[in-house]
Every structure is written in structure tokens, then in C-alpha cells.
Design an enzyme around this catalytic site. Sequence first.
Site, short mmCIF file in Angstrom:
data_model
loop_
_atom_site.label_atom_id
_atom_site.label_comp_id
_atom_site.label_asym_id
_atom_site.label_seq_id
_atom_site.Cartn_x
_atom_site.Cartn_y
_atom_site.Cartn_z
N LYS A 11 0.84 -1.20 0.00
CA LYS A 11 0.00 0.00 0.00
C LYS A 11 0.87 1.25 0.00
CE LYS A 11 0.84 1.09 4.54
NZ LYS A 11 1.59 2.28 4.99
N ASP A 146 -2.85 -1.79 10.49
CA ASP A 146 -3.02 -1.74 9.04
C ASP A 146 -3.75 -2.95 8.47
OD1 ASP A 146 -1.74 0.69 8.87
OD2 ASP A 146 0.15 -0.10 8.10
#
Length: 305
Positions: A11, A146
Site C-alpha cells: 500500500k 493496518d
Amino acid sequence: MDRILVHPPAKLNLALSVGALDHRGMHPIASWMSTITLCDELTLLKLTNDGPSRFATLWHEDAVVSGDLDWPLATDLVARAHRLLESTVGRSLTVQATLRKRIPIGGGLGGGSSDAAAMLLGLCQLFDLKIGQMTLMKLAHSLGSDVPFFIQGGHALVEGIGEQVTPISCEAEIHAVLIFPPVMCSSGTVYGIFDELAPPDLPEVNPEKITRLCNDLTPENPFNDLSKAAFKGFPELEDYLTTIENIAERPPHLSGSGSTFFVLCDDPLHAEHLAAALNAELKIPCLSISSGQGVAMTADSTDNR
């Protein structure tokens, strides 16, 4: 089905607003996170015996960055995700898990968190586990801040301490170059320096600023509240920052707590040419990637017959 191959994506933090420590000793955030085309590979093979599951982690043959993969199994996020799901369903989910990594360690790209999410999703598919999305997100959050984002992927506004994940509508495909300095940033170190540098009246996180950015993303306006702390803790990053900006003629940005830089590009060809130019000048790995609504966790299943 007795085998599944999952592709856990990395990401980017296209925007990251960080607040002061709260009463739990955690930093609330608001971040525009986006999954990208750089991914690891997790193969899960269902074992028929009642013995323990087996775990192996190695670098993929086409990984542009490598490093030490020797850490205790007890702290491995993939193994922890497996144990958590076994405990949740109350039975053994015996597998041979082989993780082939492309996502660098300590680069701010969320590789470990994505791999943990891949284990949760892969096991659910491999063993046909009927676990609802809300439960899966809670399990993911217990593994790391996350991990819930990677259960969903794509573009999302991530708030709180990672437990609030709201999809963002961003139709444009984003193209960028990743630059990998030979530096491994510790998130704990960077956040510790952030606390030292933060003023007593540090403003609260600003999700509105991020949602405005989603409608007006330019190469200049990504932001990261952790950048100053990362540069203080790892000053060699600033040398790369200056050189990258001179070559790219646009600013580089840190993803997460670093150390990976990214530069937003106009299109795929621009990204490929810039990656080649940066690699030739810096002599460090650089990679062109894309990011978009369709880039998320993918899985392929096959019968081993």
C-alpha cells in the site's frame, strides 16, 4: 479445493495525518491508503494429517529488494493470523504456508500486515469458513492497525487506530515510481521521534483535508506527518530526497513511517522511464507501479490432483 494462492498487495499512504498519543498510548490517524500492484505471494496447501502447520518465508525470485527473513515464528504476523483463526473457529486448520516476498521489510508499504490479511482471507476460502466481514475486520485489527485495510483494499480513508476503514471513490488510476533506499525504518522509532517533535497543542487529525485531496491529487500535494520524524531518525534519507527531486523534477514523498519514497507520475510510460532514470543515477532499486480501485487482494484456487 486443497490449495490456494493469494496475492497480498503493498500500500501507499497518499496522505497521512497523525494525532497525539491518546489515553491508550496510541496515535489516532487519518490516512488515504491505496493498494498497489507490488505484491507478495502466499501459497496455502491443506494438509490431511493432524500434525502442526508448517510455515516458510523466502524472497521471490523477482524481488527487487531483499534482506534478513530470520525472525521468531511466535512474532510472525502470518503465523499469528493462522493461530488466531484456529482459535476463533475452535478447530485445526492445518496447512503448509509458503510466503514469497516482494514487498520490502521496514519500507512503510505494509507488507507484513497485508500478508496477515492474506492468511485470514485465504484460510476462510480454503476451509470454507463462514466468518462475517465485521468479525473478520475485528480479528484483523487485533493483529495490527493496518491489517483491516488490507481485508478490503482499493482506496480507503483509514481512521482511528486503523479500525475505521471507509472506501474512497477515486476513479483515476494512479501511477508512481517507488524508490527503495538501503534503509530500514522502525515504526516505533519514527513515532517516538514524532512525539518528541510534536508541539503541546498538536491539532487533531484532519480527515476533511484528506477527502479534499482525493478530488484534487497532484504530484505535489500528498502529505505525511511522519516525514520530519523519519528524516531526523534516519538522516541519510534526506540525501536521497534531494537527488530524487532533482531527477524527477517533482517532489518525492514517504509512505507510512518510511523508508520507501514514491513519486507520482502522469501515466505508465512516464513511470517506467522515471524508474529507469532514477535507478541509473541512484544505483538503488526503483519500480514503476499502479494503484487503483481494482487493486486488491486476489486469490486463485486449484485442486492438487
